[in-house]
Design a protein around this motif. Structure first.
Motif, PDB file in Angstrom:
ATOM      1  N   ALA A 453       0.938  -1.548  -0.171  1.00 32.86           N
ATOM      2  CA  ALA A 453      -0.273  -0.245   0.244  1.00 32.86           C
ATOM      3  C   ALA A 453       1.158   1.217  -0.054  1.00 32.86           C
ATOM      4  O   ALA A 453       0.158   2.460  -0.887  1.00 32.86           O
ATOM      5  N   ARG A 454       2.384   1.635   0.788  1.00 33.31           N
ATOM      6  CA  ARG A 454       3.080   2.493   0.368  1.00 33.31           C
ATOM      7  C   ARG A 454       4.657   2.252  -0.405  1.00 33.31           C
ATOM      8  O   ARG A 454       5.075   3.376  -0.560  1.00 33.31           O
ATOM      9  N   ALA A 455       3.969   1.688  -1.306  1.00 34.48           N
ATOM     10  CA  ALA A 455       4.629   1.635  -2.408  1.00 34.48           C
ATOM     11  C   ALA A 455       4.242   1.784  -4.333  1.00 34.48           C
ATOM     12  O   ALA A 455       2.891   2.429  -4.213  1.00 34.48           O
ATOM     13  N   ASP A 456       4.802   3.154  -4.860  1.00 35.24           N
ATOM     14  CA  ASP A 456       4.712   2.990  -6.139  1.00 35.24           C
ATOM     15  C   ASP A 456       3.673   1.521  -7.257  1.00 35.24           C
ATOM     16  O   ASP A 456       2.733   2.118  -7.511  1.00 35.24           O
ATOM     17  N   MET A 457       4.358   0.904  -7.091  1.00 40.42           N
ATOM     18  CA  MET A 457       3.667  -0.500  -8.034  1.00 40.42           C
ATOM     19  C   MET A 457       5.171  -1.958  -7.240  1.00 40.42           C
ATOM     20  O   MET A 457       5.699  -1.360  -6.477  1.00 40.42           O
TER      21      MET A 457
END
Length: 718
Positions: A453-457
């Motif tokens: 949820a905290r990553a760009d992808m």
């Protein structure tokens, strides 16, 4: 100065081929066989697996390494010993018993099949053959090409897909490459070896016409192209008779109608009776795995009593000698240095040619500006998965990671799950130095989703291990990986899934993933290649050699015959689909697959010019392919027969891989094998004269405009 093996073996093989051209192998075999004693003849007709197992101890002559097979030579006649190695995907080191002995681990057979590239198959075959010779082996137990009739078959990863033209063509070219190095290759497992469950007692039941038009056609094409020195028969029964004692398959078809000149060797532990010799088997291999050394003293006694004709024994011996001489094997091979670095490049090229981009909603290739990427699962921090069993290779690029799931019995080693060194995670970090790329092992879906949820992808690596001696119970990813991927997709919409599997899998999360890459078992250089494809350094060009079903219910046998029954329980496997294997069956039933045979995406666009056809001795098809995009790439245009006098059907009748730079066009001409237009009727091939429709296609589900040609009637024998 270090000798480069590839060059030295090439020069040696050219010398051997020149020698064999001046000394006819049939005449030489007959001449030497006539000088042999009865005991010497019998001695060539069986061999041990020079490895002792608990309860299956065997005396191994001094100097014979742990390997698949050994047959003593006859020194007084200059006949060399036969040293066989398992080698479907590289030279195997069974149980790592040859200490510190490694080999180049090639990608799986399904990945090679996905390349649709005969030249690549020949190059791989030559490389593996060169390594076999350098290690002292002169017989390579490769050439696997049983058709993928069931997507749960544990050995499908070794084979070459569901279509006889594709599988036979690639198998033949791989065999040709191997034998160019002065090493005999088998073609296996003859025939209709469609599942691992109860493989010794499963009876493959099929109509003769259907068998001729499918699996046997694939074997015939492979034999025609590759001219393998030996055919390995299978464990299973075919229409009520064991494949290694099947008079119809071995005597009538293979040696009679096909006029095959090589020898038939058994699979290890596949012989039940001395009568198999009369049925066409020439050599009992791994005889300590059978109940009796049938082709030893029992055979000698029957020959002495006149119950087995001496001519039959002489025929078997001559076939073995003939293959040795035809390939150029006249002595033993001394160990030679191997240029593993050069061979690793071939493994790299092979993986690049066959990885398939199944889906891409514009997220790939990864932009160089990508910043915060989470990689999850699949042991991607270490390497890539490989398939298990006799084809398992100890890779040359570093110590593998071995997972011991636990098993018992003589095949316990087959259950070991081996990950080859070469981390996709490390390769991605090197390719995208400006990005922050973190890793979660995926053990806890909830924890992985929180980080996602905290990553760009997110790039999720999913694995499914397959191996010899066992089949999958379903098409689902094991160990909760479908749930993991679904959790990641719910946490982050920018999800890429990389599949390392030996078969098709179902994808309940497909609509939520932006991209899916089928990496198969990509071999020892696979980690680097996956990163190259994700980042766009390599433009994917693989095409599916098997159909991906939406559900196992779309296949003829939703329940796997015999699964869960005690070992050696007889079971019938009715192949009622006949020759309608894979995509042919889907077309016949009007079923829509998850992904069609022949499907694969690219980072560029291709256009196909109009298709033209003319009929003569064969149908000739002509068309133009153009790279209409802005990247260099490879296309695999496919040609299908789709209508025959009003009968709707699908048969792949031609394909060609073509590499084009942006704006480049190429006109291709392909001649159709008449057998792909025909039916097998009353012991002959028969083409019904009339109107035949062909299409130029991107897959078995995406056709161009049909072209119709009138084909004359024709009937002929094999």
């Amino acid at each position: 100065m270090r000798v480069l093996l590839t060059l030295s073996c090439l020069l040696a093989s050219q010398s051997l081929m020149a020698q064999s051209a001046t000394d006819d192998p049939d005449a030489k075999a007959a001449r030497l066989e006539a000088q042999m004693t009865d005991a010497e003849r019998i001695g060539l007709l069986s061999g041990i697996m020079p490895i002792s197992f608990p309860g299956l101890e065997v005396k191994v002559p001094q100097g014979v390494p742990p390997t698949a097979g050994y047959v003593p030579g006859i020194a007084r006649l200059g006949i060399p010993p036969q040293l066989s190695t398992d080698a479907s995907l590289g030279i195997a080191n069974p149980g790592q018993l040859r200490k510190a002995d490694v080999a180049t681990a090639m990608p799986s057979g399904l990945l090679l099949a996905s390349s649709f590239d005969p030249a690549l198959a020949e190059r791989i075959g030559a490389t593996v053959g060169a390594e076999a010779r350098a290690k002292g082996f002169n017989i390579l137990l490769g050439g696997g090409m049983n058709l993928a009739r069931d997507p749960r078959n544990g050995r499908n990863f070794e084979y070459l897909g569901e279509d006889p033209l594709l599988a036979g063509t690639l198998a033949g070219h791989a065999i040709r490459g191997t034998q160019s190095q002065g090493v005999i290759s088998t073609i296996k497992h003859f025939a209709l070896n469609g599942q691992e469950t109860l493989r010794h007692t499963a009876d493959s039941v099929i109509a003769e016409s259907a068998l001729r038009e499918s699996d046997l056609l694939g074997f015939k094409i492979g034999i025609e192209i590759g001219q393998p020195g030996a055919v390995m028969c299978a464990y299973n029964l075919v229409n009520g008779y064991k494949a290694c004692g099947n008079d119809h398959l071995l005597n009538r078809v293979l040696k009679g109608e096909w006029r095959y000149k090589g020898w038939v060797m058994s699979d290890w532990g596949a012989v039940d009776d001395v009568s198999y010799l009369k049925a066409g088997l020439d050599q009992q291999m791994g005889y300590q795995l059978d109940k009796q050394h049938w082709f030893g003293q029992p055979l000698a006694d029957l020959v002495a009593k006149g119950d087995v004709p001496k001519d039959r024994v002489s025929d078997a011996v001559r076939r073995i000698l003939r293959s040795l001489f035809a390939v150029g094997i006249t002595g033993t091979y001394e160990p030679q240095p191997i240029d593993y670095k050069a061979h690793a490049q071939i493994a790299l090229d092979a993986a690049r040619g066959g990885i398939v981009l199944l889906k891409n909603d514009g997220i790939l290739p990864l932009a160089a500006t990508a910043r915060n990427i989470l990689v999850v699962g699949g042991n991607a921090d270490f390497g890539v998965l490989s398939g298990g069993g006799s084809s398992q290779v100890t890779p040359s690029n570093g110590a593998p990671r071995i997972v011991e799931p636990g098993s018992d019995g003589p095949t316990a080693l087959f259950s070991r799950q081996l990950y080859m060194a070469g981390s996709p995670l490390a390769a991605l970090r090197k390719a995208l130095p400006a990005a922050t790329i973190s890793f979660q092992n995926g053990y806890s879906p909830e924890a992985a989703a929180a980080y996602a949820a905290r990553a760009d992808m997110v790039i999720a690596f999913a694995t499914k291990w397959e191996g010899e001696g066992m089949d999958s119970g379903s098409l689902a990813l094991p160990q909760g990986q479908d749930q993991l991927i679904s959790a990641l997709a719910a946490a982050n919409p920018n999800l890429v899934v990389v599949l390392e599997t030996g078969n098709a899998v179902t994808m309940p999360w497909l609509e939520k993933a932006k991209a899916v890459v089928q990496a198969w078992y990509p071999g020892q250089e696979g980690g680097q290649v996956v990163a190259d494809i994700l980042t766009g350094k390599v433009n994917p060009s693989g095409r599916l050699p098997i159909t991906y079903p939406a559900s196992i219910d779309q296949y003829p046998r939703a329940a796997l015959p015999g699964l869960g029954l005690p070992d050696r329980t007889p079971v019938k496997v009715a192949y009622d689909e006949g020759a309608a294997v894979g995509y042919r069956g889907f077309a016949k039933a009007g079923e829509t697959p998850l992904f069609a045979f022949g499907h694969g995406l690219s980072y560029t666009r291709f256009s196909h010019g109009p298709l033209s056809a003319r009929a003569g001795a064969s149908v000739r098809l002509r068309f133009t392919v153009r790279n209409a995009g802005d990247r260099a790439g490879a296309d695999v245009p496919q040609l299908y027969l789709v209508d025959r006098n009003g009968e709707k059907l699908q048969r792949l009748v031609g394909f060609q891989k073509v590499v084009l730079v942006p704006g480049e066009s190429r006109t291709l001409t392909l001649d159709v094998d008449n057998r792909l237009l025909a039916d097998w009727k009353d012991g002959s091939w028969s083409i019904a004269g009339g109107r035949y429709s062909f299409v130029l296609s991107e897959s078995a589900a995406k056709f161009g405009k049909p072209v119709i040609v009138r084909v004359p009637a024709k009937t002929w024998k094999e």
